[in-house]
Design a protein around this motif. Sequence first.
Motif, PDB file in Angstrom:
ATOM      1  N   GLN A 160      -1.859 -19.723   4.667  1.00 46.93           N
ATOM      2  CA  GLN A 160      -3.316 -19.737   4.788  1.00 46.93           C
ATOM      3  C   GLN A 160      -3.975 -20.101   3.463  1.00 46.93           C
ATOM      4  N   ARG A 161      -3.381 -19.628   2.361  1.00 45.48           N
ATOM      5  CA  ARG A 161      -3.953 -19.883   1.049  1.00 45.48           C
ATOM      6  C   ARG A 161      -3.688 -21.310   0.564  1.00 45.48           C
ATOM      7  N   TYR A 162      -2.470 -21.812   0.788  1.00 45.73           N
ATOM      8  CA  TYR A 162      -2.019 -23.013   0.089  1.00 45.73           C
ATOM      9  C   TYR A 162      -1.682 -24.199   0.985  1.00 45.73           C
ATOM     10  N   ARG A 163      -1.780 -24.045   2.278  1.00 43.97           N
ATOM     11  CA  ARG A 163      -1.400 -25.132   3.189  1.00 43.97           C
ATOM     12  C   ARG A 163      -2.142 -26.428   2.874  1.00 43.97           C
ATOM     13  N   GLU A 164      -3.453 -26.351   2.768  1.00 42.86           N
ATOM     14  CA  GLU A 164      -4.249 -27.562   2.541  1.00 42.86           C
ATOM     15  C   GLU A 164      -3.973 -28.152   1.166  1.00 42.86           C
ATOM     16  N   GLY A 165      -3.799 -27.291   0.162  1.00 44.42           N
ATOM     17  CA  GLY A 165      -3.489 -27.790  -1.177  1.00 44.42           C
ATOM     18  C   GLY A 165      -2.147 -28.494  -1.220  1.00 44.42           C
ATOM     19  N   MET A 166      -1.152 -27.936  -0.552  1.00 47.98           N
ATOM     20  CA  MET A 166       0.169 -28.579  -0.502  1.00 47.98           C
ATOM     21  C   MET A 166       0.076 -29.947   0.163  1.00 47.98           C
ATOM     22  N   ARG A 167      -0.643 -30.016   1.266  1.00 42.19           N
ATOM     23  CA  ARG A 167      -0.773 -31.298   1.975  1.00 42.19           C
ATOM     24  C   ARG A 167      -1.517 -32.319   1.119  1.00 42.19           C
ATOM     25  N   ARG A 168      -2.537 -31.881   0.391  1.00 40.09           N
ATOM     26  CA  ARG A 168      -3.292 -32.796  -0.465  1.00 40.09           C
ATOM     27  C   ARG A 168      -2.401 -33.380  -1.561  1.00 40.09           C
ATOM     28  N   VAL A 169      -1.622 -32.521  -2.218  1.00 38.11           N
ATOM     29  CA  VAL A 169      -0.754 -32.983  -3.298  1.00 38.11           C
ATOM     30  C   VAL A 169       0.345 -33.891  -2.755  1.00 38.11           C
ATOM     31  N   LEU A 170       0.953 -33.498  -1.646  1.00 35.49           N
ATOM     32  CA  LEU A 170       2.037 -34.306  -1.075  1.00 35.49           C
ATOM     33  C   LEU A 170       1.551 -35.683  -0.644  1.00 35.49           C
ATOM     34  N   ASN A 171       0.343 -35.759  -0.119  1.00 32.82           N
ATOM     35  CA  ASN A 171      -0.212 -37.052   0.272  1.00 32.82           C
ATOM     36  C   ASN A 171      -0.506 -37.945  -0.929  1.00 32.82           C
ATOM     37  N   ALA A 172      -0.587 -37.342  -2.129  1.00 32.93           N
ATOM     38  CA  ALA A 172      -0.845 -38.119  -3.337  1.00 32.93           C
ATOM     39  C   ALA A 172       0.436 -38.630  -3.984  1.00 32.93           C
ATOM     40  N   PHE A 173       1.594 -38.239  -3.460  1.00 31.60           N
ATOM     41  CA  PHE A 173       2.854 -38.724  -4.010  1.00 31.60           C
ATOM     42  C   PHE A 173       2.945 -40.239  -3.855  1.00 31.60           C
TER      43      PHE A 173
END
Length: 299
Positions: free
Chosen positions: A242-255
């Motif tokens: 709940q805390r980090y799901r969106e942040g993880m997806r944002r960073v991974l999409n920037a790879f």
Amino acid sequence: MSSSEAKTITVIGSGLIGRSWAMVFMSGGYRVKIYDNQAARAFQEVRSVLENKAKHLEELQEAHILSGQLSASEQLALLSSHDLPQALAGTFFIQVNPPYYLRLVELVPHPETLPGVMDTTHALMTAVGQAPVRLKKEIDGFALNRVQYAIIAESWRLLENGVISVKDIDLVMSEGLGMRYAFIGPMETMHLNAPEVLLCQSIAIFSSDELTSAWIRSSHCLKVWPTLYVWSTLPGLEDYLQRYREGMRRVLNAFGPVPEFSGEAAECINKVGLSEPQHLSARRERRDQLLMGLAKLKK
């Protein structure tokens, strides 16, 4: 393992990996035959094992981290070498380097592999002190390499993009992620990294019968009639997501794209001396000594 129970393990190839696997199975009391496509090389490598590994095994014994129940001399007595042609039929290869220190073994079945074969192999690897994991199907790179390549690829991209230096990206792993990954994996890390939180729920209560009263007494709650406020905990993994799901997806999409693993980044790594021949031997020795210490700590 008594002599009457001893069985023979065949190792194909007498190089570093083959010799390391020989040490693993010798520690479990198995007789080990090393085969090579050049008989002379096999005997030479075995002689090297007897001369160099004997001291190594004695050091492990003195440090009380020698694997198995047999002494160093008893383990060395189980080793012999042979020519290759008679031993090729029906073989398969499994390894993590160096296997004597890194206990993980990936067991990968063919679609027609019988479950009993996997069970027997799992039991064998466990018996000699390894940590076998079962893959449910074949996949290119297996599990460890796919995780390792993902880390290498992003580290390489950070170097190429001028975000960080070679020395510092290694420190990110050795002094950061690697500290906890030596003991727990990524899934457990997520579960433990987020604290449990209290959630407040309000439930309307319209009766005060015996069942409701018993439930109220057994719960973390505050009754303000006719509403019951109930506090419950949110599990670590659920809270983490709940805390980090969106942040993880944002960073991974920037790879970025898969690196070529060449060019300026490769030259940059070479310039810091990681690949200089005169340093490799000392660095490998240091790696093995640290792995020995870590293995002892994890026992």
